[in-house]
Design an enzyme around this catalytic site. Sequence first.
Site, PDB file in Angstrom:
ATOM      1  N   ARG A  53      45.220   2.710 -16.565  1.00 26.00           N
ATOM      2  CA  ARG A  53      45.245   4.112 -16.146  1.00 26.00           C
ATOM      3  C   ARG A  53      46.659   4.378 -15.636  1.00 26.00           C
ATOM      4  O   ARG A  53      47.494   3.479 -15.600  1.00 26.00           O
ATOM      5  CB  ARG A  53      44.158   4.452 -15.104  1.00 26.00           C
ATOM      6  N   GLY A  54      46.915   5.634 -15.224  1.00 25.78           N
ATOM      7  CA  GLY A  54      48.279   6.013 -14.868  1.00 25.78           C
ATOM      8  C   GLY A  54      48.928   6.611 -16.117  1.00 25.78           C
ATOM      9  O   GLY A  54      48.865   6.017 -17.202  1.00 25.78           O
ATOM     10  N   ALA A  55      49.538   7.794 -15.946  1.00 25.61           N
ATOM     11  CA  ALA A  55      49.993   8.556 -17.119  1.00 25.61           C
ATOM     12  C   ALA A  55      50.902   7.768 -18.078  1.00 25.61           C
ATOM     13  O   ALA A  55      50.627   7.709 -19.285  1.00 25.61           O
ATOM     14  CB  ALA A  55      50.671   9.839 -16.640  1.00 25.61           C
ATOM     15  N   ARG A  90      41.373  10.791 -22.624  1.00 26.97           N
ATOM     16  CA  ARG A  90      41.545  11.431 -21.308  1.00 26.97           C
ATOM     17  C   ARG A  90      42.351  12.718 -21.501  1.00 26.97           C
ATOM     18  O   ARG A  90      43.339  12.718 -22.234  1.00 26.97           O
ATOM     19  CB  ARG A  90      42.234  10.478 -20.313  1.00 26.97           C
ATOM     20  N   GLN A 203      42.273   4.286  -6.137  1.00 24.64           N
ATOM     21  CA  GLN A 203      43.472   3.672  -6.735  1.00 24.64           C
ATOM     22  C   GLN A 203      44.495   3.275  -5.666  1.00 24.64           C
ATOM     23  O   GLN A 203      45.272   2.343  -5.863  1.00 24.64           O
ATOM     24  CB  GLN A 203      44.138   4.644  -7.719  1.00 24.64           C
ATOM     25  N   ASP A 244      50.812  13.506 -13.387  1.00 23.78           N
ATOM     26  CA  ASP A 244      50.194  13.321 -14.709  1.00 23.78           C
ATOM     27  C   ASP A 244      50.651  14.374 -15.697  1.00 23.78           C
ATOM     28  O   ASP A 244      50.568  14.183 -16.913  1.00 23.78           O
ATOM     29  CB  ASP A 244      48.669  13.352 -14.590  1.00 23.78           C
ATOM     30  N   ASN A 254      48.519  16.072 -10.339  1.00 27.90           N
ATOM     31  CA  ASN A 254      48.397  14.642 -10.005  1.00 27.90           C
ATOM     32  C   ASN A 254      46.977  14.400  -9.487  1.00 27.90           C
ATOM     33  O   ASN A 254      46.146  15.318  -9.420  1.00 27.90           O
ATOM     34  CB  ASN A 254      49.459  14.257  -8.965  1.00 27.90           C
ATOM     35  N   LYS A 255      46.716  13.184  -9.128  1.00 32.01           N
ATOM     36  CA  LYS A 255      45.374  12.780  -8.675  1.00 32.01           C
ATOM     37  C   LYS A 255      44.816  13.741  -7.625  1.00 32.01           C
ATOM     38  O   LYS A 255      45.541  14.202  -6.733  1.00 32.01           O
ATOM     39  CB  LYS A 255      45.473  11.354  -8.114  1.00 32.01           C
TER      40      LYS A 255
HETATM   41  O1  MRU Z   1      43.130   8.663 -12.933  1.00 33.71           O
HETATM   42  P1  MRU Z   1      44.394   7.854 -12.903  1.00 33.71           P
HETATM   43  O2  MRU Z   1      44.298   6.608 -12.089  1.00 33.71           O
HETATM   44  O3  MRU Z   1      44.927   7.596 -14.299  1.00 33.71           O
HETATM   45  O4  MRU Z   1      45.439   8.807 -12.190  1.00 33.71           O
HETATM   46  C1  MRU Z   1      46.759   8.370 -12.017  1.00 33.71           C
HETATM   47  C2  MRU Z   1      47.594   9.275 -11.193  1.00 33.71           C
HETATM   48  O5  MRU Z   1      47.167  10.326 -10.779  1.00 33.71           O
HETATM   49  C3  MRU Z   1      49.020   8.863 -10.980  1.00 33.71           C
HETATM   50  O6  MRU Z   1      49.494   9.364  -9.772  1.00 33.71           O
HETATM   51  C4  MRU Z   1      49.863   9.438 -12.122  1.00 33.71           C
HETATM   52  O7  MRU Z   1      49.369   9.038 -13.363  1.00 33.71           O
HETATM   53  C5  MRU Z   1      51.271   9.065 -12.023  1.00 33.71           C
HETATM   54  S1  MRU Z   1      51.542   7.442 -12.621  1.00 33.71           S
HETATM   55  C6  MRU Z   1      53.118   6.958 -12.523  1.00 33.71           C
END
Ligand code: MRU
Length: 376
Positions: A53-55, A90, A203, A244, A254-255
């Site tokens: 996970r993470g963009a 996603r 996370q 994201d 973002n999250k």
């Molecule tokens: O749902 P996730 O864990 O994929 O969400 C990730 C985030 O919100 C991160 O902050 C974002 O992807 C930035 S990653 C460098």
Amino acid sequence: MIVEGVARRSIWLGRDGRSVEIIDQTRLPHEFVVRTLVDLDQAAEAISAMWVRGAPLIGVTAAYGVALQMNADASDASLAHAVDTLAATRPTAVNLRWALEEMKSTLAGVASTDRSSAAYRHAGKLAEDDVETCRKIGEHGVTLIEAIAERRGDGGPIQILTHCNAGWLATVDWGTALSAIYRAHDSGIPVHVWVDETRPRNQGASLTAWELGQHGVPHTVIADNAGGHLMQHGRVDLCITGSDRTTATGDVCNKIGTYLKALAAHDNGVPFYAALPHSTIDWDLSDGVAQIPIEERDGAELRRFSGPTREGHIVEISVLPDSTPVANPAFDVTPARLVTGLITERGVCEASRQGLLGLYPERGGETTQSCESSEA
Ligand code: MRU
């Protein structure tokens, strides 16, 4: 990134040069489990089940997913199927779509006999580029931390609040928000990180705290609701999060929960930065709240917690009966007016169209109808 003395990345090719290995992030911090992906369906599952996970990491995993499919069947129909399958995993992080576009346009003109090797080569290039991009984000981000350390001049730790995980686990290496923090720590600037637990998937508590601990960066996990209180009491010098999707006008998606941190930071005069690579900028969008698709995730993420018993067995417990209705939006949008600045691989800029175009002048001609009309 070093994990227990071993240099690691979050994704790499298996020994056969075809399979793809990843860290199963759903098992951290309790277990370090490496999974091998051998086909498109497994790559898609890795993203949708959030083993990765993470963009930025989602984007690179999707690129390798295309390569796995090209290894099995390099026809045009198979390429289109791979892109569609992975794009559906996603919806919010734009890096996924960006990486798939990259793969599609690179492979479109390649004969099917050469597509498999071209796909691995290009996925590998996207991975290497991500490492270099994140390294540079750290180089620029650390200047903000240095400036605060200089201004304060008392030698005490710079208190940084972060939300979710924008570290090396969310990218191929280094991270975005955490890249700046690692760089500050490595160069001898004392830092302490307030890590939001980041409900519902935790996370922050499960991943950010783990990777900061592996790197030896002092940190403390806090409940998501604690940030505003800490800011009111002068215990946060700076907030840095990832993103994201960032609009061409500087709105930061973002999250879920990031927006509330930005509001609290604004109210308390605490600088709030988002760190992001160019692949996170959606140049087609001008209004993040109205235009960014927000992923709605399964309510089970709110209803249940999992973790090890004292004996070390991972178990799941319920915190709500299954009959209780829940809503689980996974991201939110922080409007540009609440964002002090954006930290990119090209430098730090104001969260605005002018700010972004100052760093990416080549995008100047790409305003869309919606951008133009919203500014009219
Ligand atoms: O749902 P996730 O864990 O994929 O969400 C990730 C985030 O919100 C991160 O902050 C974002 O992807 C930035 S990653 C460098």
